[in-house]
Design an enzyme around this catalytic site. Structure first.
Site, mmCIF file in Angstrom:
data_model
loop_
_atom_site.group_PDB
_atom_site.id
_atom_site.type_symbol
_atom_site.label_atom_id
_atom_site.label_comp_id
_atom_site.label_asym_id
_atom_site.label_seq_id
_atom_site.Cartn_x
_atom_site.Cartn_y
_atom_site.Cartn_z
ATOM 1 C CB THR A 159 7.079 -29.794 90.988
ATOM 2 O OG1 THR A 159 6.977 -30.575 92.214
ATOM 3 C CG2 THR A 159 8.148 -30.244 90.192
ATOM 4 N NE ARG A 187 10.500 -34.232 100.608
ATOM 5 C CZ ARG A 187 9.940 -33.799 99.345
ATOM 6 N NH1 ARG A 187 10.184 -32.612 98.628
ATOM 7 N NH2 ARG A 187 8.732 -34.281 99.000
ATOM 8 C CB VAL A 188 15.934 -35.548 98.322
ATOM 9 C CG1 VAL A 188 16.086 -35.858 97.075
ATOM 10 C CG2 VAL A 188 17.234 -34.774 98.976
ATOM 11 N N GLY A 189 12.728 -34.939 97.671
ATOM 12 C CA GLY A 189 11.498 -35.678 97.088
ATOM 13 C C GLY A 189 11.838 -36.509 95.812
ATOM 14 C CG ASP A 190 8.821 -36.583 92.805
ATOM 15 O OD1 ASP A 190 8.766 -35.869 93.516
ATOM 16 O OD2 ASP A 190 8.092 -36.637 91.613
ATOM 17 C CB THR A 209 3.901 -31.738 89.925
ATOM 18 O OG1 THR A 209 3.511 -30.971 91.086
ATOM 19 C CG2 THR A 209 2.677 -32.134 88.796
ATOM 20 N N GLY A 210 3.780 -33.342 92.928
ATOM 21 C CA GLY A 210 2.747 -34.082 93.896
ATOM 22 C C GLY A 210 3.773 -34.249 95.085
ATOM 23 N N GLY A 212 6.010 -36.026 96.644
ATOM 24 C CA GLY A 212 7.293 -36.746 95.996
ATOM 25 C C GLY A 212 7.544 -38.064 96.628
#
Length: 290
Positions: A159, A187-190, A209-210, A212
């Site tokens: 990120t 897929r959707v992260g944070d 960042t990480g 998510g």
């Protein structure tokens, strides 16, 4: 008083040379310092900084993306204006160069906060956003040597993001990602979720960042702001959130900036690419040092 902090992801692996990324992050901070000195609004600055990070191809965002398991490049981004708490985001966007610009258009030209998938792409086209022609030639697949390739069953990450405080005391934050390596389609992260990957209010701006999924479960970005609102220092709040993420099994980091120009950048991964500008004008760049 102005200040800024940015990150290029928490996937840095010890023993890898990040001199190119470090030099580029310094270049971005120097460019944004000139913009802040000229009176640019924080929101403009975080978008411009994130565009520079996206376009560099050095980070797992924008041009640095790798395809998902179906071979498609799906990009996410969000931003937030701390003064108004207006926010804009896109998720699983395909075919366009700068997802953070599309996210800003969502904020400014629709009644919505988040557009996803085909709808996000249709909107980007309507807004005249720059499309990517030859995707295989455009994308650089950044982060191949980072600590981003997990063992089976684990998640990886990559990120970029920026938080800024402008001369009028306004805060803003933006975050952009190509998502995890080997991710499932859709897929959707944070990153595109305000409160998880990005947050800005009148007190604090945050970009995460990480992994998510864990940052979503911790509502990491807004939890940092709430902790500051409850009386913790920025450093205490940010570290507590990373400890919370780590306690669930997640790794990564966050950058945070408050209205007094204080910065925080805790992480529990091997490293986190980051750079900052202090109110005194000092520029710093780090990858592994705390």
């Amino acid at each position: 008083m102005t200040a800024l902090i940015l990150h290029g992801g928490a996937g840095a692996r010890r023993g890898t040379d990040y001199s190119r990324e470090a030099a580029h992050m310094r270049e971005v901070v120097e460019a944004m310092k000139a913009r802040l000195d000229a009176g640019a609004p924080a929101l403009d600055v975080v978008v411009e900084a994130t565009v520079m990070l996206e376009d560099s191809g050095l980070y797992v965002a924008g041009r640095g993306a790798s395809p998902n398991l179906a071979g498609a490049y799906e990009l996410d981004a969000s931003l937030m204006d701390g003064t108004t708490r207006e926010a804009g985001a896109v998720a699983a966007l395909q075919g366009f160069r700068n997802p953070v610009r599309v996210a800003r258009a969502v904020m400014q030209h629709t009644p919505h906060v988040l557009l996803a998938g085909e709808g996000a792409a249709l909107f980007a086209a309507e807004q005249g956003m720059e499309a990517i022609g030859d995707e295989p030639a455009w994308f650089t697949h950044a982060g191949q040597t980072d600590d981003n390739h997990p063992p089976k069953g684990k998640l990886s990450h990559g990120t970029v993001g920026c938080c800024a405080l402008d001369s009028a005391g306004r805060l803003a934050a933006a975050t952009s990602t190509a998502g995890v390596f080997g991710k499932l389609p859709g897929r959707v992260g944070d990153t595109p979720i305000p409160g998880a990957g990005t947050w800005a209010d009148e007190r604090v701006a945050v970009s995460s960042t990480g992994t998510g999924e864990y940052f979503i479960r911790a509502v990491a970005a807004v939890q940092t702001a709430w902790r500051v609102g409850a009386g913790q220092s920025l450093a205490e709040a940010a570290q507590a959130v990373i400890d919370d993420v780590g306690g669930m099994g997640g790794d990564g980091g966050l950058i945070a900036l408050d209205r007094d120009g204080n910065i925080a950048h805790p992480f529990n991964s091997q490293g986190m690419k980051r750079a900052w500008l202090t109110p005194s004008g000092e520029i710093g760049v780090e990858v592994f040092g705390r």
